[in-house]
Structures are given as C-alpha cells and as structure tokens.
Design a protein around this motif. Structure first.
Motif, PDB file in Angstrom:
ATOM      1  N   LYS A  97      81.678  70.650   3.863  1.00 55.12           N
ATOM      2  CA  LYS A  97      82.160  70.999   2.588  1.00 55.12           C
ATOM      3  C   LYS A  97      82.393  70.732   1.020  1.00 55.12           C
ATOM      4  O   LYS A  97      80.868  69.926   0.498  1.00 55.12           O
ATOM      5  N   LYS A  98      82.687  68.938   1.778  1.00 54.70           N
ATOM      6  CA  LYS A  98      82.884  68.620   0.406  1.00 54.70           C
ATOM      7  C   LYS A  98      81.599  67.290   0.686  1.00 54.70           C
ATOM      8  O   LYS A  98      81.219  66.863  -1.074  1.00 54.70           O
ATOM      9  N   HIS A  99      80.772  67.474   1.004  1.00 57.24           N
ATOM     10  CA  HIS A  99      79.273  66.643   1.657  1.00 57.24           C
ATOM     11  C   HIS A  99      78.254  67.811   0.860  1.00 57.24           C
ATOM     12  O   HIS A  99      76.829  67.016   0.088  1.00 57.24           O
ATOM     13  N   GLN A 100      78.267  68.553   1.072  1.00 60.03           N
ATOM     14  CA  GLN A 100      77.483  69.251   0.985  1.00 60.03           C
ATOM     15  C   GLN A 100      76.963  69.407  -0.734  1.00 60.03           C
ATOM     16  O   GLN A 100      75.649  69.697  -1.317  1.00 60.03           O
ATOM     17  N   ALA A 101      78.131  69.346  -1.400  1.00 62.74           N
ATOM     18  CA  ALA A 101      77.672  69.340  -2.934  1.00 62.74           C
ATOM     19  C   ALA A 101      76.645  67.623  -3.092  1.00 62.74           C
ATOM     20  O   ALA A 101      75.821  68.532  -4.468  1.00 62.74           O
ATOM     21  N   LYS A 102      76.542  66.706  -2.453  1.00 66.41           N
ATOM     22  CA  LYS A 102      76.700  65.913  -2.888  1.00 66.41           C
ATOM     23  C   LYS A 102      74.951  65.584  -1.658  1.00 66.41           C
ATOM     24  O   LYS A 102      74.451  64.663  -2.191  1.00 66.41           O
TER      25      LYS A 102
END
Length: 726
Positions: free
Chosen positions: A413-418
């Motif tokens: 999830k922390k990578h999905q926004a970027k």
C-alpha cells in the motif's frame, strides 16, 4: 449596631463582590498567573470580614451572640494573617517569611485564642477581651512595618521607574492603614471607622492591582503587535530566501538536465550509426546469438533514452502524440503479445488473452503501443516462474477497458500511492530486468492525454491488476485506422542463453563467477573458459549452494548489486566459514563510490573492477592474484623446509600426535562416517566398503559426498592429507 453601618458594609461588600467577579474572569483568562489567584483569595477574605464584622452580632440570627462576636473578631484576624502572607509572596520579600508563617501564628492566632476567646468565655466581657487581645498584634504590626520598610528600600532603592515607585507607595500606605486596626480596636473605635480604615487600604491595593494589570495587558498587547510585525517581517524574509534558493536549485537542476540531454543527444548519433551498421551486418551475414544480444541491448538503451526525452517534453508541456488519428488497439495488442509470449515462455509464465477484435480508438498508435508495452513488461518482470498473466481488451458502447493482471509479487500500500511518479521504483534492488522507473509514469501521462483513467488493484504476495479506461471510438468507412508495425524486442527479452559451467582442464585454476545479468555472465564464460575452469551463479544464494558441489575455487568474482543476496552479503558469509575465508574475492560494479570501495575492502575483497569490463584487464588481474597466491604458498612451504633443516625436527617430534578416533571426534564425524572414513583411508573402493559394512554402494557414495562436503574437501586423497596433518 446602627443602620449606617449596614449601609457602609453593604456598599463595600457590593464593590468587593464586583471586583471578585472581575478578578475571576481575569484569572480564568490566565490561570497560570499565581499573583491573580492570590489576589482572588484576598478578596474572598475581605468579603467575609466585612460581612461578619458588619452584621455580627445581630439577635435576628439564630447563632448564639457569643459565637457571633467570636466569628466577627476572627474574620479580622484571618484577613490579617492572609494579608501578611499575600505581601510576602506577591513581592517576593524573603525577610517577611517569618511574619507570614510563624509570626502570624504566634502574634495573631494564638493571642486571639488565649487572650480573647478564653477570657470572653469565662467573664463574658467583650470590651476587656478586645483590649487584651490587641496588645500582641500591635507589637506585631510595628515590627512588620519596620521590616517591610527595610525590605522595600533594599529591593527598590535603585529602581527609577515611576510606576514601580507609585505601586510601592500605595502598598506601603495600605499596610500602614492595616496596621492601625489593632490601635483602633484598643481605643474603642467604632466598627464604621474600623471597617472603613481597613477597607480603604485594601481599596488602594485593589486600584493599584487593577492599574498594574491594565499596564501589563497593554505591554503584552504591544508585545504581541511587535511580535506579529516581527513574525511578518521574518516570514517575508524567509519566503524571499526560500524563493531565491528554489530559483537557484531549479537553475542548477535545469543545468544538470540540459547537460544530461546534451550528453544523450551526443550519444544518440553514434548509437544511430552503430544500430544501422549492425542491421547491415545482420542482413549481410545473417544473425547469431552475439548479434541478437547486441541488437537487444541497443534497443534497450534507445528505449530508455526516448523515455527520458519524452518525460522531459511532457514536463515542459510539449505534446508528443497526435491523437487526431485512429488506431487499431486490438491489432497493436495482438502484435505485442506475440513478442511478449516468447519472453514469458522463457520464464515458464502463461499468458491468457481475451482480446475483442476491431477495437479502435482515437489516439496515436505509438501512445497505445507504449501503454501495452509497459504494462506487459512489468507483469512479466514481477511474476515468478510458473506464474499466470491475464490480458483482456473489451468495450462497451462508450468505453473500452484494457486490463493486465498477474499473480506475481504484488505492490504494498505504501508504494501504490507513488507507483506512477517519475523515476519511482518499487524494487529498489538491482534486477536483471530493472528499468529506470519511467514506464508507469509515462503510461499515466499518456492516459491523461487521452482523458482516460487508470486503476490499480494490488495486494502484496497475491498479484497486481492495472485497468486502463478510455473512450471507445466508432469510426465510419472513411475513418480507417492507420497502419502500425510493432518493432524490436520487449525491454526484458533476451536470447535463450543456457548457462553452464565450463571445465576444460582439471589442471586449470577454478573460478566462480557470480553475476545476475545473463548476457554479461555468458560473455564472461566465453572469454575466460579457455584459461580457467569457470563455474557460474546468478546471485549470492546460488553461489553458496554451488560451493558445496564444485571444487574449491581459487578465485571468486562477484557483482555487488543482486537480488536475493548481494555481493557484500556473499563475501560476509564466506569470510565466516573457515574453508572459504582464504579465497580471494574480486567485486564487479557499475557504480563505485569511495564508500562502496571501502566497505568491500573492509569485508575482505582484494580488488574492484568497474563496468563496462575490459577483458584483457580482467584477465591480467586474475592472473596476478592467482600468481600471488601461488607464490605465497610456495614461500610458506619453503620456509617450512628451512625450519626443518635448521633443527626444528625435534620440536616437531614433540607435538602430540592424535589417534584416528581423536581426529574423527575433532572433525565431528558420526559413527557410520568414522567407519567409512577409516576404510576410505585404507584405499577401499566403494563396492568393497559396501560389502564390508553390509550396506548398498549408493549409500556409501552418498555418505562419502556428505563427508567431503562437511570437511571442505573434494576426494579421498585430500581426506588422507587432512588426517595426516592433524
């Protein structure tokens, strides 16, 4: 008690009650101000003093008269005791501490009990008790006024502030009026005079306190205004500095980008020449594995350069596509799938396709090709062997949907926004198919230029699905899609190189090569196999596993940045194992900073070689290191013989020789392994050992392999040598 007294008491009480209400509000606005809390308490004492001394005794109250009289006089004593404490704490006059604590008890409270309450309860004469009780308070008042005068003079003698002087005078007058209270009582002054005198002093103090509070509030307000102005000025200065610094950074960044763009421009010319001459060579002499790899590498490099140029143009607001033409989405997708299935097959990945035919879109075909290429490439890149990728293209009346889903690694999830930011990479480690983080960003920009939407659904360890939603185009007979040919290799596609160890001569030195780039590793094998026995691994984990099955290498050459286990971790693991810690280690690296080199040398590496490799240099370094190792061994043996010839035989003969059983115990061998080692050492073959121990020959062979691996040796001759030297 007359009516005039009641009126005076009423008016004074009303005034002080109003002051109390005002002070409560004032205190609640600044509850941390202890001086306001102390003044609140002083007002409460004054109100109770005025009420009790003004109304008691009164036969209309149900309390006994003698109790009313005691309470009326106690109210005066209690307010006096607190007044002394108030002056001490408010003005921080340390010399008044005795009067505020012990003095109030000895000179006010105890005399009131012993000289007023007791005589009055015995004889009932209030006048006698009143005159008797004031003797000690008069003495206390005189001493207190004297000490207060000295304390104020000492503290404020050098203070020239007019406001402070006025406050001191007001306080001093208030204290003097308070000090006359026992004298008025002694000479039988009326309660009107007593209350008026006392409250006049407190009234002066209240006025001074309010005045001081107003002055302080004005100062605070002015300070706030000054702070606000200063903050405003500082903020403006900071904004100006930030703006200037931002401008400088933007200029520096622009200069770096321009320098890089110029470099890429200069590089594209020789690349164009290389690419065209390479095509001529392939056309003239036909292709081969080496030329295929060269062509693929050139395409990879060109693609990264084009991506960089396109991203730079988009950032500048330049349109790179012509979306006024019509493209056949279905045809472009099918052509790409033919190429990508070849790459997927190499990884044993299945691609299932569900593509509706004749889906057209108003868009540049190059834009559609870029979307398809990047999504398929990422799906294959991050899907493990034996995985599944599903590709779907469908339409409704208004919209078309292009979806690529896989059961690969997934995205947290922390990578999905970027994930759609330029140059952002989910996998920060190096990989054999690692890009530069522009693919999905360009996909996102391209979809935005088509007024479409992109949806990402992913779960770590489960897989990822990306759906592109675009407007469907209903073309007429005159609006035919433009022809478009999909050229080149997908970014990760390579020829089907089959890596294998190359052992040409048992007498040659043994090398272990650890590199995750298949093409480079294959090239190194071809260049080095003529001179060395070459064993290969694609990462640190595979290298450690391979060391257990191959002859002990004379030299290890390893890349640094690899998946699963990098080069630093590999050398760290080997340096902690005695059987491998002496093997020389060379690092290959594309990026070699001073810190990287120091880290490698600290771990035990003997040299670094930068990419791109120069194979003559690599061979010279390998030969030099192996020659040094050989010379060191010869020097060690030579020194050993010299020591023996110089009379050290006696000292060697004194060394205790271990028995066979002790040697096996020291080597941590099991009982069965001890039996097999004993027979191997005596020269028995596997079949004879099997007959002797009544076990299968395969079992003997398996035990022997386990023993050799445990002891870090390769054959029975090294086993005999090991036992002899213990």
């Amino acid at each position: 008690m007359n009516t005039n007294m009641h009126i005076v008491t009423f008016l004074i009480t009303i005034f002080e009650s109003a002051m109390l209400f005002f002070m409560i509000i004032y205190f609640l606005s600044r509850p941390s101000d202890k001086s306001r809390l102390r003044y609140l308490i002083l007002l409460l004492f004054l109100i109770q003093y005025n009420v009790m001394s003004g109304l008691f005794p009164d036969e209309n109250f149900s309390l006994p008269t003698n109790i009313q009289i005691i309470l009326a006089y106690y109210s005066g004593i209690s307010v006096s005791m607190y007044f002394v404490y108030y002056i001490y704490k408010t003005f921080n006059l340390e010399k008044l501490k005795y009067y505020a604590v012990q003095g109030s008890i000895w000179f006010l409270l105890l005399p009131f009990i012993g000289l007023f309450i007791v005589p009055y309860m015995i004889w009932g004469d209030v006048d006698f008790s009143r005159r008797l009780v004031v003797i000690m308070p008069i003495v206390f008042s005189v001493l207190y006024v004297y000490t207060l005068s000295r304390s104020l003079w000492k503290k404020y003698k050098e203070n020239t502030d007019k406001i402070d002087r006025e406050e001191i005078i007001g306080i001093y007058v208030s204290v003097l009026l308070w000090a006359t209270l026992p004298i008025i009582v002694l000479f039988d002054g009326s309660q009107v005079v007593e209350n008026s005198t006392t409250n006049t002093g407190f009234l002066i103090m209240s006025i001074l306190f309010v005045r001081s509070a107003i002055i302080k509030s004005r100062k605070d307000y002015n300070l706030i205004l000054e702070s606000r102005e200063e903050f405003k000025r500082n903020n403006q200065t900071l904004q100006a500095r930030v703006k200037e610094r931002t401008r400088q950074l933007e200029m520096a960044n622009e200069q770096r980008i321009n320098t890089f763009i110029n470099l890429v421009h200069e590089t594209k010319t020789p690349l164009t020449l290389i690419n065209n001459y390479l095509d001529e060579v392939i056309e003239k002499y036909d292709s081969c594995e080496e030329l295929d790899i060269t062509k693929m590498s050139l395409n990879h490099l060109n693609r990264n350069m084009n991506n960089f140029f396109d991203m730079h143009k988009i950032d500048k607001g330049i349109h790179i596509y012509d979306h006024s033409i019509t493209s056949d989405f279905s045809a472009i997708l099918r052509d790409n799938l033919k190429l990508f299935k070849s790459w997927a097959n190499q990884k044993r990945i299945e691609i299932r396709e569900h593509v509706e035919p004749n889906i057209h879109i108003k868009a540049d075909p190059e834009a559609i090709n870029r979307i398809i290429n990047n999504l398929l490439e990422n799906a294959i890149k991050y899907t493990n062997e034996n995985g599944l990728i599903e590709v779907e293209l469908k339409r409704t009346t208004e919209l078309l949907y292009f979806n690529v889903s896989d059961n690969g690694r997934g995205i947290s999830k922390k990578h999905q926004a970027k994930i759609f930011q330029p140059y952002y990479q989910v996998n920060r480690k190096k990989s054999n198919v690692q890009g530069i983080g522009m693919g999905l960003s360009l996909v996102n920009k391209t979809v935005e230029s088509l007024n479409g939407e992109i949806e990402l659904k992913s779960k770590l360890g489960i897989g990822t699905g990306i759906t592109i939603v675009l407007k469907n185009h209903q073309n007429d007979q005159n609006d035919k899609p433009v022809p478009y040919k999909v050229n080149g290799y997908p970014n990760g596609l390579h020829s089907s190189v089959k890596l294998k160890d190359e052992v040409s001569n048992p007498g040659n030195p043994n090398l272990l090569l650890v590199e995750d780039n298949i093409q480079l590793l294959n090239l190194m094998i071809k260049k080095l196999k003529e001179f060395y026995n070459v064993y290969v691994a694609v990462n640190g984990v595979e290298a450690i596993s391979k060391l257990k099955t191959i002859p002990k290498p004379d030299l290890i050459i390893s890349d640094i940045m690899m998946d699963d286990m990098d080069g630093y971790k590999l050398i760290e693991v080997l340096r902690n194992q005695k059987i491998y810690q002496h093997i020389p280690f060379i690092f290959l690296t594309a990026i070699m900073t001073r810190d990287d080199k120091l880290k490698g040398l600290k771990l035990g590496a003997v040299d670094f070689i930068s990419k791109p490799l120069q194979f003559p240099e690599l061979k010279y370094k390998i030969d030099s290191i192996l020659s040094n190792v050989t010379n060191q061994k010869l020097a060690f043996v030579d020194q050993a013989f010299k020591n023996l010839s110089n009379g050290h035989e006696a000292s060697l003969s004194n060394i205790k020789t271990l028995s066979f059983e002790e040697k096996c115990k020291k080597l941590n061998l099991t009982k069965r392994e001890v039996d097999i080692v004993e027979l191997l050492n005596r020269g028995f073959k596997y079949k004879k050992i099997a007959d002797t121990l009544f076990i299968a020959e395969k079992t003997v062979s398996k035990h022997a392999s386990n023993i050799f691996g445990k002891l870090g040796i390769n054959n029975r001759f090294e086993l005999s040598h090991l036992l002899e030297t213990m």
